[in-house]
Design an enzyme around this catalytic site. Structure first.
Site, PDB file in Angstrom:
ATOM      1  CG  HIS A 131      -2.174   0.794   1.068  1.00 13.21           C
ATOM      2  ND1 HIS A 131      -3.446   0.315   1.262  1.00 13.21           N
ATOM      3  CD2 HIS A 131      -2.338   2.109   0.760  1.00 13.21           C
ATOM      4  CE1 HIS A 131      -4.332   1.285   1.101  1.00 13.21           C
ATOM      5  NE2 HIS A 131      -3.687   2.396   0.788  1.00 13.21           N
ATOM      6  CD  GLU A 176      -6.899   3.183  -4.434  1.00 15.72           C
ATOM      7  OE1 GLU A 176      -6.196   4.205  -4.457  1.00 15.72           O
ATOM      8  OE2 GLU A 176      -8.061   3.182  -3.966  1.00 15.72           O
ATOM      9  CG  ASN A 307      -9.959   0.431  -2.785  1.00 15.52           C
ATOM     10  OD1 ASN A 307     -10.399  -0.586  -2.241  1.00 15.52           O
ATOM     11  ND2 ASN A 307      -8.716   0.846  -2.612  1.00 15.52           N
ATOM     12  CE1 TYR A 309     -12.666   6.283   0.230  1.00  9.40           C
ATOM     13  CE2 TYR A 309     -11.443   5.216  -1.530  1.00  9.40           C
ATOM     14  CZ  TYR A 309     -11.684   5.405  -0.180  1.00  9.40           C
ATOM     15  OH  TYR A 309     -10.967   4.698   0.757  1.00  9.40           O
ATOM     16  CD  GLU A 366      -8.798   1.928   0.341  1.00  7.80           C
ATOM     17  OE1 GLU A 366      -9.020   3.093  -0.046  1.00  7.80           O
ATOM     18  OE2 GLU A 366      -7.664   1.408   0.336  1.00  7.80           O
TER      19      GLU A 366
HETATM   20  C1  FCB Z   1      -7.496   5.463  -1.426  1.00  6.50           C
HETATM   21  C2  FCB Z   1      -6.300   4.888  -0.713  1.00  6.50           C
HETATM   22  C3  FCB Z   1      -6.402   4.943   0.795  1.00  6.50           C
HETATM   23  C4  FCB Z   1      -7.026   6.240   1.275  1.00  6.50           C
HETATM   24  C5  FCB Z   1      -8.303   6.516   0.519  1.00  6.50           C
HETATM   25  C6  FCB Z   1      -9.019   7.770   0.973  1.00  6.50           C
HETATM   26  O1  FCB Z   1      -7.147   5.815  -2.717  1.00  6.50           O
HETATM   27  O2  FCB Z   1      -6.127   3.549  -1.074  1.00  6.50           O
HETATM   28  O3  FCB Z   1      -5.123   4.744   1.325  1.00  6.50           O
HETATM   29  O4  FCB Z   1      -6.126   7.263   1.194  1.00  6.50           O
HETATM   30  O5  FCB Z   1      -8.043   6.617  -0.853  1.00  6.50           O
END
Ligand code: FCB
Length: 461
Positions: A131, A176, A307, A309, A366
């Site tokens: 990571h 990532e 992941n 967001y 995530e």
């Molecule tokens: C992702 C990362 C993680 C964190 C989130 C908010 O891209 O993997 O470490 O910073 O964003």
């Protein structure tokens, strides 16, 4: 395009499949601290965070929330939450300080202690091997743009498999790789801070090659076990929406998918890198693929980590160097400025599931949001209603995808606790636990109690 589901029936976490893994996630450089203890070597983030202007306020991960010393407390928090698994990452410079050669037993011991503490409370370990904290000596030798780094990663991974194999319940090779390569070697906003397009795509290829070599080592090397824990990779894929139905915006969204998603997904599925991407940049040389590399990268994995967001909206923009850009959004945004798009998670999971032809079970490794959280005047509580709403909407969207047939096996909330948010330092708070960086105190936010009730099935979604 899907429409919002209308369901009269109250749903809860018990509507997810049997054995669904609820978890929380964090990463070594973001939470451990103890940057110079017990033989840990320097990483590219130690170096980068010390360069003036690279990280907000000059913050570093030297101490962070000091999970290295306070992991018992954090495990206790997870026990209270009732999570099935903790996703943490192993710091390569703790295990192998120079990135090759000598192994540091004290580094491995830390992850054994952490895993033992988790297992003692019935919490599974989900360990990410990389990571973003590359040992600095490997960067000094050229970093990810250099092919040798892929072999060093496989060697370090083998060390972890052998030493920690009986402590880890689920392995993730990389987190990532788009960020490691593009943010690190092209945009220069992450360590090591380079701005070279060809280096970035060479880095991306060597990251993917390192992933494949590590999985091969896991499956066939000394100590490989037939009933070993599952192994996968975590990608930050994106399936954006075009700003309009105009052909140029549709084309822009498709090119965005090439850059952000297909470049990493296609080789895992046994396909070549998306060609047209390379042709469009005059200053670009294709990734340095050697014979056999693509077969190595395509070695089967057991699951894919997703992941998520937000869902970008993409518009064509000839004035932009890439020819397209992220369009303005009408959605409310988080403290990162990211639009809150839960239906985007539903669409994205379905897109990933269809694009991968259902080959791999999925985990959300995530999902979460940064909010400008503060403590109540007595310092005992932290009310974060917007995070509670964010999580509820995203859990519900994930359940919709499950009900539509997506094989989603787990959901890790980012993050257990506020931490070092890369170039934003400690300015952005993603935790469901508030970190007081002055004294290390942990304060449960409302979202902590909310997640606990979701996991127990008491809260409706
Ligand atoms: C992702 C990362 C993680 C964190 C989130 C908010 O891209 O993997 O470490 O910073 O964003």
């Amino acid at each position: 395009m899907s429409t919002m589901k209308q369901s009269n029936r109250k749903r809860s976490s018990t509507d997810f499949p049997q054995g669904f893994v609820w978890g929380v996630a964090a990463a070594s450089y973001q939470v451990e601290g103890a940057a110079r203890e017990d033989g840990r070597g320097p990483s590219i983030w130690d170096t980068f965070s010390r360069k003036p202007g690279k990280v907000l306020h000059g913050h570093t991960g030297d101490v962070s929330v000091d999970q290295y010393h306070r992991y018992e407390e954090d495990v206790q928090l997870m026990h209270e939450l009732g999570v099935a698994s903790y996703r943490f990452s192993i710091a390569w410079p703790r295990v192998q300080p120079a990135g090759s050669g000598a192994i540091n037993p004290a580094g491995l011991d830390y992850y054994r202690r952490l895993s033992d503490a988790l297992h003692a409370r019935g919490i599974q370990t989900t360990a990410t091997l990389y990571h973003w904290d590359l040992p600095q000596p490997l960067e000094d030798a050229g970093g990810w743009p250099v092919r040798d780094t892929a072999y060093r990663f496989a060697e370090y991974s083998r060390v972890c498999f052998e030493a920690l194999g009986d402590h880890v319940d689920r392995w993730i090779t990389l987190n990532e790789p788009w960020c490691s390569s593009v943010l690190g070697y092209l945009e220069g906003v992450h360590a090591p801070g380079c701005t070279d397009r060809s280096a970035a795509w060479a880095a991306a290829h060597h990251l993917m090659l390192g992933h494949g070599l590590a999985v091969q080592a896991y499956r066939s090397g000394p100590g490989a076990q037939p009933d070993a824990a599952p192994i996968g990779i975590t990608l930050n894929l994106e399936s954006p929406r075009p700003a309009t139905r105009r052909p140029e915006d549709l084309e822009a969204a498709d090119r965005w998918i090439d850059l952000r998603s297909r470049f990493f997904l296609d080789p895992l599925l046994g396909r070549p890198y998306p060609e047209r991407h390379f042709a469009s940049y005059p200053d670009h040389t294709p990734p340095p693929v050697q014979t056999g590399d693509m077969a190595t990268i395509a070695v089967p994995i057991d699951f894919l980590g997703v992941n998520f967001y937000h869902e970008p909206v993409v518009a064509a923009d000839p004035s932009h160097p890439e020819g397209f850009r992220c369009a303005e959004s009408h959605h409310e945004t988080t403290d990162m400025g990211w639009p809150i798009t839960p239906r985007g998670l539903y669409r994205h999971l379905k897109w990933v599931w269809q694009t991968t032809e259902g080959r791999y079970p999925l985990f959300i490794t995530e999902n979460g949001c940064a909010m400008p959280d503060t403590l109540t005047p007595d310092g005992e509580r932290c009310h974060d209603p917007r995070r509670v709403a964010y999580l509820r909407e995203h859990f519900s969207a994930a359940l919709d995808a499950v009900e539509d047939g997506v094989d989603l096996r787990g959901y890790f909330v980012w993050s257990l606790i506020d931490n070092f948010e890369w170039a934003y330092g400690y300015e952005k708070r993603f935790g469901i636990v508030y970190a007081d960086y002055v004294n290390g105190r942990r304060v449960r936010k409302d979202s902590f109690y909310y997640l606990r009730e979701v996991i127990s099935g008491a809260e409706t979604l």
